[in-house]
Design an enzyme around this catalytic site. Structure first.
Site, PDB file in Angstrom:
ATOM      1  N   ARG A 134       0.804  -1.222   0.000  1.00 28.20           N
ATOM      2  CA  ARG A 134       0.000   0.000   0.000  1.00 28.20           C
ATOM      3  C   ARG A 134       0.838   1.274   0.000  1.00 28.20           C
ATOM      4  NH1 ARG A 134      -2.853  -3.951   1.865  1.00 28.20           N
ATOM      5  NH2 ARG A 134      -0.902  -4.449   2.882  1.00 28.20           N
ATOM      6  N   THR A 135       1.840   1.323   0.872  1.00 33.63           N
ATOM      7  CA  THR A 135       2.565   2.586   1.025  1.00 33.63           C
ATOM      8  C   THR A 135       3.263   2.947  -0.282  1.00 33.63           C
ATOM      9  OG1 THR A 135       2.815   2.119   3.366  1.00 33.63           O
ATOM     10  CG2 THR A 135       4.245   3.823   2.462  1.00 33.63           C
ATOM     11  N   LYS A 164      26.576  -4.469  -3.016  1.00 31.27           N
ATOM     12  CA  LYS A 164      28.045  -4.335  -3.137  1.00 31.27           C
ATOM     13  C   LYS A 164      28.624  -3.668  -1.897  1.00 31.27           C
ATOM     14  CE  LYS A 164      27.575  -3.639  -8.106  1.00 31.27           C
ATOM     15  NZ  LYS A 164      27.699  -2.614  -9.152  1.00 31.27           N
ATOM     16  N   ARG A 224      11.709   3.669   3.021  1.00 32.08           N
ATOM     17  CA  ARG A 224      11.313   2.701   4.051  1.00 32.08           C
ATOM     18  C   ARG A 224      12.531   1.852   4.353  1.00 32.08           C
ATOM     19  NH1 ARG A 224       6.028  -1.090   4.286  1.00 32.08           N
ATOM     20  NH2 ARG A 224       5.211   0.914   5.019  1.00 32.08           N
ATOM     21  N   HIS A 265       5.839   6.077  11.345  1.00 29.70           N
ATOM     22  CA  HIS A 265       5.234   5.926  10.024  1.00 29.70           C
ATOM     23  C   HIS A 265       4.271   7.104   9.835  1.00 29.70           C
ATOM     24  CE1 HIS A 265       3.810   4.210   6.408  1.00 29.70           C
ATOM     25  NE2 HIS A 265       3.535   2.975   6.801  1.00 29.70           N
TER      26      HIS A 265
HETATM   27  C1  NCD Z   1       2.190  -1.176   8.107  1.00 30.36           C
HETATM   28  C2  NCD Z   1       3.705  -0.993   8.139  1.00 30.36           C
HETATM   29  O1  NCD Z   1       4.394  -1.287   7.176  1.00 30.36           O
HETATM   30  O2  NCD Z   1       4.132  -0.507   9.177  1.00 30.36           O
HETATM   31  N1  NCD Z   1       1.643  -1.296   6.845  1.00 30.36           N
HETATM   32  C3  NCD Z   1       1.424  -0.175   6.095  1.00 30.36           C
HETATM   33  O3  NCD Z   1       2.304   0.634   5.870  1.00 30.36           O
HETATM   34  N2  NCD Z   1       0.176   0.024   5.638  1.00 30.36           N
HETATM   35  C4  NCD Z   1       1.678  -2.157   9.075  1.00 30.36           C
HETATM   36  C5  NCD Z   1       2.224  -3.570   9.108  1.00 30.36           C
HETATM   37  O4  NCD Z   1       3.123  -3.944   8.376  1.00 30.36           O
HETATM   38  O5  NCD Z   1       1.686  -4.325   9.919  1.00 30.36           O
END
Ligand code: NCD
Length: 322
Positions: free
Chosen positions: A72-73, A101, A122, A150
């Protein structure tokens, strides 16, 4: 990039200029700024749905660096920039890059910033986004750093509550699940306390909210309830925010086994819930919400996931000055 605060974060009351800013922690933005994003996100909905064309970010390039899995993100960020006429530079899986590397994150960031206008990162390590922002002249958006923060998920969660309930203040939000390792709840509770929601934490005793986060919330004048009785908590909930146990963050697999499957929301447990409760989940879910709940009017987690697009459009547009 321009730093608003260095940790420990303090609540901000002054609205800051968004253009060119990083978003690393939700504590980087003030209450007024949160509502600026939410109001702008509302205007983005027809564009997010493809019903209206708007190319205000034409010519802008957003780099996505995902060192951890994401559906999703990443996709909602990519959809957001593309719906506004911008482009995506996708770093792909880390195995396909020079990370294999031995290139450091700092060097990777110094390269990618030269190729793009904004970086979305991320990373499995807490603090990685803050480090990236220190090395980058271009704005860095934290899309999740380990069990840390987040912040863009928080903005879309706040948007969802605001959109569904009309207000955020005064709602009792029950947060259920892995409050220890879940970064979505770490960001969200700070913002909810700042915006005047009531908080209840329900978790297996070993997965309760970290003390430093409870203290941050206390400093905002809030005293969250910590309970073990899920039934009672559900009766009082206006919003039930369910999370997955973050299996990948457990240092000891046995510790995970001892809590796996320890809670589940199904129709039976929802019998005494308020008629207008909303059930949220950042997704992915594993077993913590039974599929039968999907058909109830309470379930808004898929709509919540859609909201990621207009909210990230609003944020990108504010940061890139579109
Ligand atoms: C979450 C995350 O990656 O922190 N998912 C997200 O970004 N929608 C929650 C999770 O992984 O449980």
């Amino acid at each position: 990039m321009k730093k608003l605060f260095s940790p420990p974060p303090l609540p901000s009351t002054v609205s800051m200029e968004f253009k060119g800013r990083d978003l690393i922690s939700i504590a980087d933005i003030s209450k007024d700024d949160v509502f600026r994003v939410l109001k702008k996100a509302r205007t983005m909905i027809p564009i997010a749905q493809g019903a209206k064309v708007d190319e205000r970010l034409k010519g802008k390039v957003m780099a996505t660096l995902f060192f951890e899995a994401s559906t999703r993100t990443r996709l909602s960020f990519e959809s957001a920039i593309q719906r506004l006429g911008g482009r995506v530079l996708n770093f792909g899986v880390p195995e396909a890059s020079s990370v294999t590397k031995g290139e450091t994150l700092a060097d990777t960031i110094r390269m990618v910033e030269a190729y793009s206008d904004v970086l979305v990162l991320r990373h499995p390590q807490e603090g990685a986004a803050r480090l990236a922002a220190d090395f980058s002249q271009k704005p860095v958006i934290n899309a999740g750093d380990g069990a840390g923060q987040h912040p863009t998920q928080t903005l879309l969660d706040l948007f969802t509550i605001w959109d569904e309930k009309g207000v955020i203040e005064g709602n009792r939000v029950v947060l259920l699940g892995d409050l220890k390792y879940g970064r979505t709840v770490h960001s969200l509770v700070y913002a909810l306390a700042l915006l005047g929601a009531e908080l209840t934490f329900v978790a297996p005793p070993t997965l309760q909210m970290p003390r430093e986060i409870v203290e941050m919330v206390n400093e905002l004048g809030h005293k969250p309830e910590e309970v073990e009785d899920l039934r009672k908590a559900i009766r009082d909930a206006d919003v039930l925010y369910v999370t997955r146990i973050q299996k990948e963050r457990f240092p000891d697999p046995q510790e995970y086994q001892s809590v796996a499957g320890s809670y589940r929301i199904d129709l039976q447990i929802l019998r005494d819930a308020k008629k207008d409760v909303i059930i949220m989940h950042p997704l992915p879910r594993v077993t913590e919400i039974a599929p039968e709940v999907d058909r109830t009017p309470y379930a808004i987690y898929f709509k919540q996931a859609f909201n990621g697009v207009p909210v990230r459009m609003a944020l990108l547009s504010l940061i890139l000055g579109g």
